[in-house]
Design a protein around this motif. Structure first.
Motif, PDB file in Angstrom:
ATOM      1  N   HIS A  16       0.799  -0.938  -0.350  1.00  0.00           N
ATOM      2  CA  HIS A  16       0.091  -0.438   0.014  1.00  0.00           C
ATOM      3  C   HIS A  16       0.483   1.444   0.573  1.00  0.00           C
ATOM      4  N   GLU A  17       2.115   1.296   1.173  1.00  0.00           N
ATOM      5  CA  GLU A  17       2.725   3.157   1.199  1.00  0.00           C
ATOM      6  C   GLU A  17       3.623   2.888   0.008  1.00  0.00           C
ATOM      7  N   PHE A  18       3.991   1.305  -0.594  1.00  0.00           N
ATOM      8  CA  PHE A  18       4.869   1.409  -2.300  1.00  0.00           C
ATOM      9  C   PHE A  18       4.443   1.941  -3.004  1.00  0.00           C
ATOM     10  N   LEU A  19       3.140   1.298  -3.819  1.00  0.00           N
ATOM     11  CA  LEU A  19       1.938   2.194  -4.205  1.00  0.00           C
ATOM     12  C   LEU A  19       1.347   3.246  -4.467  1.00  0.00           C
ATOM     13  N   LYS A  20       1.904   3.963  -3.217  1.00  0.00           N
ATOM     14  CA  LYS A  20       1.228   5.267  -2.981  1.00  0.00           C
ATOM     15  C   LYS A  20       2.130   6.160  -3.289  1.00  0.00           C
ATOM     16  N   GLU A  21       3.337   5.796  -2.761  1.00  0.00           N
ATOM     17  CA  GLU A  21       4.626   6.956  -3.427  1.00  0.00           C
ATOM     18  C   GLU A  21       5.025   6.549  -5.035  1.00  0.00           C
ATOM     19  N   ILE A  22       4.234   5.164  -5.485  1.00  0.00           N
ATOM     20  CA  ILE A  22       4.734   4.787  -6.711  1.00  0.00           C
ATOM     21  C   ILE A  22       3.518   6.063  -7.814  1.00  0.00           C
ATOM     22  N   LYS A  23       2.802   6.355  -7.329  1.00  0.00           N
ATOM     23  CA  LYS A  23       1.515   6.599  -8.020  1.00  0.00           C
ATOM     24  C   LYS A  23       1.872   8.582  -7.698  1.00  0.00           C
ATOM     25  N   ASN A  24       2.583   8.504  -6.963  1.00  0.00           N
ATOM     26  CA  ASN A  24       2.487  10.079  -7.178  1.00  0.00           C
ATOM     27  C   ASN A  24       3.931  10.063  -8.028  1.00  0.00           C
ATOM     28  N   VAL A  25       4.430   9.103  -8.424  1.00  0.00           N
ATOM     29  CA  VAL A  25       5.722   9.466  -9.422  1.00  0.00           C
ATOM     30  C   VAL A  25       5.232   9.441 -11.128  1.00  0.00           C
ATOM     31  N   TYR A  26       4.201   7.880 -11.266  1.00  0.00           N
ATOM     32  CA  TYR A  26       4.349   7.425 -12.224  1.00  0.00           C
ATOM     33  C   TYR A  26       2.476   7.581 -12.611  1.00  0.00           C
ATOM     34  N   GLY A  27       2.079   8.799 -11.371  1.00  0.00           N
ATOM     35  CA  GLY A  27      -0.018   8.195 -11.878  1.00  0.00           C
ATOM     36  C   GLY A  27      -0.394   7.662 -11.721  1.00  0.00           C
ATOM     37  N   PRO A  28      -1.787   7.594 -12.252  1.00  0.00           N
ATOM     38  CA  PRO A  28      -3.393   6.540 -11.497  1.00  0.00           C
ATOM     39  C   PRO A  28      -3.033   5.144 -11.983  1.00  0.00           C
ATOM     40  N   ASN A  29      -2.023   4.903 -12.489  1.00  0.00           N
ATOM     41  CA  ASN A  29      -1.627   2.765 -12.776  1.00  0.00           C
ATOM     42  C   ASN A  29      -1.105   2.400 -11.902  1.00  0.00           C
ATOM     43  N   ALA A  30      -0.677   2.775 -10.743  1.00  0.00           N
ATOM     44  CA  ALA A  30      -0.190   2.529  -9.732  1.00  0.00           C
ATOM     45  C   ALA A  30      -1.340   3.133  -8.573  1.00  0.00           C
ATOM     46  N   ASP A  31      -2.332   2.435  -8.577  1.00  0.00           N
ATOM     47  CA  ASP A  31      -3.447   3.018  -7.297  1.00  0.00           C
ATOM     48  C   ASP A  31      -3.047   2.340  -6.602  1.00  0.00           C
ATOM     49  N   HIS A  32      -2.687   2.435  -5.090  1.00  0.00           N
ATOM     50  CA  HIS A  32      -2.837   1.890  -3.815  1.00  0.00           C
ATOM     51  C   HIS A  32      -3.667   1.698  -3.478  1.00  0.00           C
ATOM     52  N   LEU A  33      -5.491   2.572  -3.522  1.00  0.00           N
ATOM     53  CA  LEU A  33      -6.230   1.681  -3.538  1.00  0.00           C
ATOM     54  C   LEU A  33      -7.298   0.774  -3.496  1.00  0.00           C
ATOM     55  N   LYS A  34      -6.352   0.450  -4.763  1.00  0.00           N
ATOM     56  CA  LYS A  34      -6.962  -1.067  -5.471  1.00  0.00           C
ATOM     57  C   LYS A  34      -6.883  -2.058  -5.058  1.00  0.00           C
ATOM     58  N   LEU A  35      -5.786  -2.234  -4.154  1.00  0.00           N
ATOM     59  CA  LEU A  35      -5.812  -3.532  -2.827  1.00  0.00           C
ATOM     60  C   LEU A  35      -6.329  -3.973  -2.820  1.00  0.00           C
ATOM     61  N   ASP A  36      -6.718  -5.773  -2.682  1.00  0.00           N
ATOM     62  CA  ASP A  36      -7.628  -6.372  -2.681  1.00  0.00           C
ATOM     63  C   ASP A  36      -7.489  -7.081  -0.501  1.00  0.00           C
ATOM     64  N   TRP A  37      -8.063  -6.043  -0.218  1.00  0.00           N
ATOM     65  CA  TRP A  37      -7.546  -6.494   1.117  1.00  0.00           C
ATOM     66  C   TRP A  37      -8.687  -7.344   1.770  1.00  0.00           C
ATOM     67  N   ASP A  38      -9.622  -7.572   1.055  1.00  0.00           N
ATOM     68  CA  ASP A  38     -10.509  -8.853   1.609  1.00  0.00           C
ATOM     69  C   ASP A  38      -9.202 -10.008   1.460  1.00  0.00           C
ATOM     70  N   LYS A  39      -8.874 -10.280   0.106  1.00  0.00           N
ATOM     71  CA  LYS A  39      -8.100 -11.747   0.398  1.00  0.00           C
ATOM     72  C   LYS A  39      -6.763 -11.320   1.090  1.00  0.00           C
ATOM     73  N   ILE A  40      -5.968 -10.342   1.326  1.00  0.00           N
ATOM     74  CA  ILE A  40      -5.391 -10.434   1.601  1.00  0.00           C
ATOM     75  C   ILE A  40      -5.614 -10.138   3.582  1.00  0.00           C
ATOM     76  N   LEU A  41      -6.993 -10.233   3.956  1.00  0.00           N
ATOM     77  CA  LEU A  41      -7.186 -10.791   5.127  1.00  0.00           C
ATOM     78  C   LEU A  41      -6.824 -11.969   5.001  1.00  0.00           C
ATOM     79  N   ARG A  42      -8.144 -12.954   4.476  1.00  0.00           N
ATOM     80  CA  ARG A  42      -8.465 -14.329   4.053  1.00  0.00           C
ATOM     81  C   ARG A  42      -6.956 -14.546   3.733  1.00  0.00           C
ATOM     82  N   SER A  43      -5.700 -14.496   3.156  1.00  0.00           N
ATOM     83  CA  SER A  43      -4.857 -15.055   3.214  1.00  0.00           C
ATOM     84  C   SER A  43      -3.621 -14.657   4.333  1.00  0.00           C
ATOM     85  N   ASP A  44      -3.639 -13.908   5.494  1.00  0.00           N
ATOM     86  CA  ASP A  44      -3.118 -14.277   6.178  1.00  0.00           C
ATOM     87  C   ASP A  44      -3.126 -14.769   7.363  1.00  0.00           C
ATOM     88  N   THR A  45      -2.754 -16.132   7.692  1.00  0.00           N
ATOM     89  CA  THR A  45      -2.727 -17.252   8.146  1.00  0.00           C
ATOM     90  C   THR A  45      -2.648 -17.326   9.781  1.00  0.00           C
TER      91      THR A  45
END
Length: 78
Positions: A16-45
Motif C-alpha cells: 500500500h505504502e509503496f504503491l502510494k509513493e509510486i502513484k505520486n511519480v507514475y500516476g494513476p496506474n499504480a493505485d494503492h487503493l486497488k489492493l484487494d484487502w479482503d483477499k489479503i486478510l483472508r490469506s493471512d494464516t
C-alpha cells in the motif's frame, strides 16, 4: 543483520505504502487503493489460524517478560 518476515497483512501494508509513493511519480496506474484487502486478510494464516501458544502468551504478561529477557540475554552473548 535483522530479518523481518511480515505476515500477509504486513506485506499488504508495505505494498500500500509503496504503491502510494509510486502513484505520486507514475500516476494513476499504480493505485494503492486497488489492493484487494479482503483477499489479503483472508490469506493471512497467522491472523486466521493463530499459533495456539499466542493466546496463552497474551494472557500472561510475566511469562512474556521472562521470554523477552531470555532472548535479550542470549542475543547479547552471540
Amino acid at each position: 543483520m535483522e530479518k523481518v518476515h511480515p505476515t500477509a497483512i504486513g506485506q499488504g501494508l508495505l505494498a500500500h505504502e509503496f504503491l502510494k509513493e509510486i502513484k505520486n511519480v507514475y500516476g494513476p496506474n499504480a493505485d494503492h487503493l486497488k489492493l484487494d484487502w479482503d483477499k489479503i486478510l483472508r490469506s493471512d494464516t497467522l491472523r486466521n489460524q493463530p499459533i495456539t501458544l499466542m493466546q496463552e502468551l497474551y494472557e500472561h504478561d510475566k511469562f512474556i517478560e521472562l521470554i523477552a529477557n531470555v532472548c535479550r540475554s542470549v542475543r547479547g552473548k552471540i
